[in-house]
Design a protein around this motif. Structure first.
Motif, PDB file in Angstrom:
ATOM      1  N   GLY A   2       0.980  -1.680   0.176  1.00  0.00           N
ATOM      2  CA  GLY A   2       0.050   0.095   0.195  1.00  0.00           C
ATOM      3  C   GLY A   2       0.327   1.194  -0.438  1.00  0.00           C
ATOM      4  N   LEU A   3       2.186   1.005  -0.492  1.00  0.00           N
ATOM      5  CA  LEU A   3       2.952   2.356  -0.441  1.00  0.00           C
ATOM      6  C   LEU A   3       3.336   2.661  -1.588  1.00  0.00           C
ATOM      7  CD1 LEU A   3       5.654   1.650   2.201  1.00  0.00           C
ATOM      8  CD2 LEU A   3       3.047   2.930   2.007  1.00  0.00           C
ATOM      9  N   VAL A   4       2.996   4.099  -2.485  1.00  0.00           N
ATOM     10  CA  VAL A   4       2.671   3.468  -3.612  1.00  0.00           C
ATOM     11  C   VAL A   4       4.274   4.302  -4.508  1.00  0.00           C
ATOM     12  CG1 VAL A   4       2.033   5.569  -5.989  1.00  0.00           C
ATOM     13  CG2 VAL A   4       0.190   4.552  -3.887  1.00  0.00           C
ATOM     14  N   GLN A   5       4.073   3.803  -4.949  1.00  0.00           N
ATOM     15  CA  GLN A   5       5.807   3.859  -6.019  1.00  0.00           C
ATOM     16  C   GLN A   5       6.054   5.216  -6.635  1.00  0.00           C
ATOM     17  OE1 GLN A   5       6.453   0.066  -5.894  1.00  0.00           O
ATOM     18  NE2 GLN A   5       8.755   0.408  -6.166  1.00  0.00           N
ATOM     19  N   THR A   6       4.731   4.738  -7.640  1.00  0.00           N
ATOM     20  CA  THR A   6       4.517   5.937  -8.616  1.00  0.00           C
ATOM     21  C   THR A   6       2.979   6.232  -9.377  1.00  0.00           C
ATOM     22  OG1 THR A   6       5.252   7.784 -10.513  1.00  0.00           O
ATOM     23  CG2 THR A   6       4.770   4.743 -10.653  1.00  0.00           C
ATOM     24  N   ILE A   7       2.622   7.545  -9.590  1.00  0.00           N
ATOM     25  CA  ILE A   7       1.443   7.961 -10.382  1.00  0.00           C
ATOM     26  C   ILE A   7       1.795   7.356 -12.044  1.00  0.00           C
ATOM     27  CG2 ILE A   7       0.386   9.757 -11.037  1.00  0.00           C
ATOM     28  CD1 ILE A   7       0.250  10.643  -8.595  1.00  0.00           C
ATOM     29  N   GLY A   8       1.193   6.738 -12.672  1.00  0.00           N
ATOM     30  CA  GLY A   8       1.159   6.460 -14.024  1.00  0.00           C
ATOM     31  C   GLY A   8      -0.302   6.988 -14.641  1.00  0.00           C
ATOM     32  N   GLU A  39     -16.304  12.163   0.319  1.00  0.00           N
ATOM     33  CA  GLU A  39     -17.450  12.541   0.669  1.00  0.00           C
ATOM     34  C   GLU A  39     -16.526  14.146   0.634  1.00  0.00           C
ATOM     35  OE1 GLU A  39     -19.669  11.701   3.997  1.00  0.00           O
ATOM     36  OE2 GLU A  39     -20.560  10.558   2.737  1.00  0.00           O
ATOM     37  N   SER A  40     -15.709  14.342   1.163  1.00  0.00           N
ATOM     38  CA  SER A  40     -15.167  15.381   2.226  1.00  0.00           C
ATOM     39  C   SER A  40     -13.346  15.625   1.586  1.00  0.00           C
ATOM     40  CB  SER A  40     -15.597  16.865   2.865  1.00  0.00           C
ATOM     41  OG  SER A  40     -15.197  15.670   4.088  1.00  0.00           O
ATOM     42  N   ALA A  41     -12.526  16.173   1.427  1.00  0.00           N
ATOM     43  CA  ALA A  41     -11.362  16.223   1.832  1.00  0.00           C
ATOM     44  C   ALA A  41     -10.968  17.962   2.307  1.00  0.00           C
ATOM     45  CB  ALA A  41     -10.252  16.404   0.571  1.00  0.00           C
ATOM     46  N   ILE A  42     -10.420  17.802   3.438  1.00  0.00           N
ATOM     47  CA  ILE A  42      -9.936  19.456   4.259  1.00  0.00           C
ATOM     48  C   ILE A  42      -8.514  19.432   4.997  1.00  0.00           C
ATOM     49  CG2 ILE A  42     -10.658  20.637   5.947  1.00  0.00           C
ATOM     50  CD1 ILE A  42     -13.771  19.232   6.025  1.00  0.00           C
ATOM     51  N   ALA A  43      -8.027  20.658   4.338  1.00  0.00           N
ATOM     52  CA  ALA A  43      -7.082  20.712   4.413  1.00  0.00           C
ATOM     53  C   ALA A  43      -6.487  21.714   5.692  1.00  0.00           C
ATOM     54  CB  ALA A  43      -6.332  21.661   3.330  1.00  0.00           C
ATOM     55  N   THR A  44      -6.048  20.011   6.686  1.00  0.00           N
ATOM     56  CA  THR A  44      -5.084  20.781   8.447  1.00  0.00           C
ATOM     57  C   THR A  44      -3.493  21.680   7.907  1.00  0.00           C
ATOM     58  OG1 THR A  44      -4.724  19.147   8.913  1.00  0.00           O
ATOM     59  CG2 THR A  44      -6.745  19.242   9.182  1.00  0.00           C
ATOM     60  N   ALA A  45      -3.509  21.994   9.298  1.00  0.00           N
ATOM     61  CA  ALA A  45      -1.896  22.860   9.652  1.00  0.00           C
ATOM     62  C   ALA A  45      -1.633  21.743   8.954  1.00  0.00           C
ATOM     63  CB  ALA A  45      -1.863  23.740  10.870  1.00  0.00           C
ATOM     64  N   THR A  46      -1.450  20.643   9.358  1.00  0.00           N
ATOM     65  CA  THR A  46      -0.350  19.105   9.072  1.00  0.00           C
ATOM     66  C   THR A  46      -1.030  17.994   8.664  1.00  0.00           C
ATOM     67  OG1 THR A  46      -1.642  17.914  11.056  1.00  0.00           O
ATOM     68  CG2 THR A  46       0.516  19.515  11.770  1.00  0.00           C
ATOM     69  N   THR A  69     -13.736   8.073   8.427  1.00  0.00           N
ATOM     70  CA  THR A  69     -12.003   9.152   8.143  1.00  0.00           C
ATOM     71  C   THR A  69     -10.532   9.016   8.048  1.00  0.00           C
ATOM     72  OG1 THR A  69     -12.376  10.269  10.261  1.00  0.00           O
ATOM     73  CG2 THR A  69     -14.132  11.097   8.318  1.00  0.00           C
ATOM     74  N   VAL A  70     -10.081   9.673   7.065  1.00  0.00           N
ATOM     75  CA  VAL A  70      -8.094   9.123   7.649  1.00  0.00           C
ATOM     76  C   VAL A  70      -7.981  10.234   7.225  1.00  0.00           C
ATOM     77  CG1 VAL A  70      -8.485   7.032   5.587  1.00  0.00           C
ATOM     78  CG2 VAL A  70      -7.865   9.571   5.196  1.00  0.00           C
ATOM     79  N   ALA A  71      -6.456  10.485   8.027  1.00  0.00           N
ATOM     80  CA  ALA A  71      -5.013  11.692   8.676  1.00  0.00           C
ATOM     81  C   ALA A  71      -4.191  11.512   7.528  1.00  0.00           C
ATOM     82  CB  ALA A  71      -5.229  12.306   9.374  1.00  0.00           C
ATOM     83  N   VAL A  72      -4.231  12.018   6.216  1.00  0.00           N
ATOM     84  CA  VAL A  72      -3.503  12.131   5.437  1.00  0.00           C
ATOM     85  C   VAL A  72      -2.281  12.945   5.718  1.00  0.00           C
ATOM     86  CG1 VAL A  72      -2.782  11.567   2.423  1.00  0.00           C
ATOM     87  CG2 VAL A  72      -5.069  10.916   3.635  1.00  0.00           C
ATOM     88  N   ILE A  73      -0.843  12.737   6.062  1.00  0.00           N
ATOM     89  CA  ILE A  73       0.504  13.479   6.058  1.00  0.00           C
ATOM     90  C   ILE A  73      -0.025  14.452   4.083  1.00  0.00           C
ATOM     91  CG2 ILE A  73       1.463  12.439   7.717  1.00  0.00           C
ATOM     92  CD1 ILE A  73       2.809  10.983   5.634  1.00  0.00           C
ATOM     93  N   PRO A  74       0.730  15.651   4.184  1.00  0.00           N
ATOM     94  CA  PRO A  74       1.115  15.768   2.687  1.00  0.00           C
ATOM     95  C   PRO A  74       1.993  15.242   1.878  1.00  0.00           C
ATOM     96  CG  PRO A  74       1.321  17.645   4.758  1.00  0.00           C
ATOM     97  CD  PRO A  74       1.015  16.399   4.855  1.00  0.00           C
ATOM     98  N   VAL A  75       2.942  14.748   1.855  1.00  0.00           N
ATOM     99  CA  VAL A  75       3.727  13.721   1.498  1.00  0.00           C
ATOM    100  C   VAL A  75       2.376  12.817   0.159  1.00  0.00           C
ATOM    101  CG1 VAL A  75       4.865  12.314   2.742  1.00  0.00           C
ATOM    102  CG2 VAL A  75       5.745  12.614   0.423  1.00  0.00           C
ATOM    103  N   GLU A 123       1.873  12.351  -3.568  1.00  0.00           N
ATOM    104  CA  GLU A 123       2.042  12.033  -4.346  1.00  0.00           C
ATOM    105  C   GLU A 123       1.546  10.363  -4.884  1.00  0.00           C
ATOM    106  OE1 GLU A 123       5.621  12.025  -5.710  1.00  0.00           O
ATOM    107  OE2 GLU A 123       5.868  13.576  -4.253  1.00  0.00           O
ATOM    108  N   THR A 124       0.302  10.625  -4.792  1.00  0.00           N
ATOM    109  CA  THR A 124      -0.840  10.429  -4.909  1.00  0.00           C
ATOM    110  C   THR A 124      -1.828  10.365  -5.621  1.00  0.00           C
ATOM    111  OG1 THR A 124      -2.282   9.928  -3.268  1.00  0.00           O
ATOM    112  CG2 THR A 124       0.497   8.670  -3.060  1.00  0.00           C
ATOM    113  N   THR A 125      -2.684   9.945  -5.989  1.00  0.00           N
ATOM    114  CA  THR A 125      -3.898  10.640  -6.824  1.00  0.00           C
ATOM    115  C   THR A 125      -4.805  11.210  -5.646  1.00  0.00           C
ATOM    116  OG1 THR A 125      -5.020   8.079  -7.324  1.00  0.00           O
ATOM    117  CG2 THR A 125      -3.863   9.168  -9.262  1.00  0.00           C
ATOM    118  N   LEU A 126      -4.572  10.935  -4.528  1.00  0.00           N
ATOM    119  CA  LEU A 126      -5.780  12.040  -4.100  1.00  0.00           C
ATOM    120  C   LEU A 126      -5.922  12.939  -4.423  1.00  0.00           C
ATOM    121  CD1 LEU A 126      -4.678   9.644  -0.335  1.00  0.00           C
ATOM    122  CD2 LEU A 126      -6.204   9.701  -1.169  1.00  0.00           C
ATOM    123  N   GLN A 127      -4.664  13.847  -4.583  1.00  0.00           N
ATOM    124  CA  GLN A 127      -5.208  15.090  -4.108  1.00  0.00           C
ATOM    125  C   GLN A 127      -5.990  14.860  -5.209  1.00  0.00           C
ATOM    126  OE1 GLN A 127      -1.546  16.880  -6.869  1.00  0.00           O
ATOM    127  NE2 GLN A 127      -0.508  14.340  -6.400  1.00  0.00           N
TER     128      GLN A 127
END
Length: 219
Positions: A4-10, A108-115, A158-164, A168-172
């Motif tokens: 589950g550690l993505v290596q790259t986006i294709g 449903e939603s993706a909200i940016a927090t400070a961390t 819900t999940v808390a996703v770190i910036p990297v 580096e994934t298609t979550l963005q």
């Protein structure tokens, strides 16, 4: 098997009803040593390499795979998360991911927090939702994530996703209402089966109960 550690986006391109072409940037070396017959997780779906390209491969997705996952919904050129299969002796930084998608969830939603990014998904299928537990593991489009919170039935989490990870994934790329591939923790599936069948499944097996699991450190 994957972690589950993505290596790259294709980029994925459908080639007819079941064939798919997956390619990545020539500058990426993470998937540069593929051979025919190798397994690659494409947005969390395990596909077998049928023929290798310079920086990509051709694979076939069965009707079951297309129906159960998002691969049948993606348009030509869609960005997908890629991970090579786990090698013996490799580090396991995520959790065991089989690449066998259980079903679909929806952003449903993706909200940016400070961390981090706080992302919430809806899970309409109760047969999948039952594997979602607080602090448990979940693969979302092939990304190993930890469930931060969920309802008792698991129909949302819900999940808390770190910036990297977000970067580096298609979550963005996800938009509200968009479907994602979900795979529950395989360990939870086996525990559930043992609890459901009990000792009748094997006469010489121990009686798997909540007390047994607690005693052996599973709970």
């Amino acid at each position: 098997m994957f972690t589950g550690l993505v290596q790259t986006i294709g980029a994925l391109t459908p080639l007819g009803p079941t064939h798919l072409r997956v390619e990545w940037s020539p500058q990426i070396e993470a998937l540069g040593n593929l051979d025919e017959g190798d397994s690659v997780a494409v947005d969390g779906v395990c596909l077998t390499v049928e023929s290798c390209l310079g920086h990509g491969f051709i694979a076939t997705a069965s009707p079951e795979t297309l129906q159960r996952s998002t691969l049948g919904l993606l348009e030509s050129g869609a960005r997908v998360n890629l991970e090579d299969s786990l090698r013996v002796g490799s580090k396991i930084g995520g959790h065991f991911v089989t690449g066998h998608v259980d079903g679909l969830g929806y952003l449903e939603s993706a909200i940016a927090t400070a961390t981090s990014w706080e992302i919430r998904f809806r899970v309409p299928d109760p047969t999948l939702a039952r594997y979602i537990v607080p602090k448990g593991s979940i693969a979302v489009n092939g990304i190993s994530l930890t469930v931060a919170d969920c309802c008792d039935r698991g129909t949302w989490f819900t999940v808390a996703v770190i910036p990297v990870t977000y970067r580096e994934t298609t979550l963005q790329d996800l938009q509200p209402g968009q479907a994602v591939n979900l795979e529950g923790d395989i360990l939870g599936k086996y525990v559930e089966k043992f609890l459901r069948l009990g000792p009748a499944a094997a006469t010489d097996a121990p009686d798997i109960s909540m007390d047994f699991l607690t005693h052996h450190g599973y709970l």
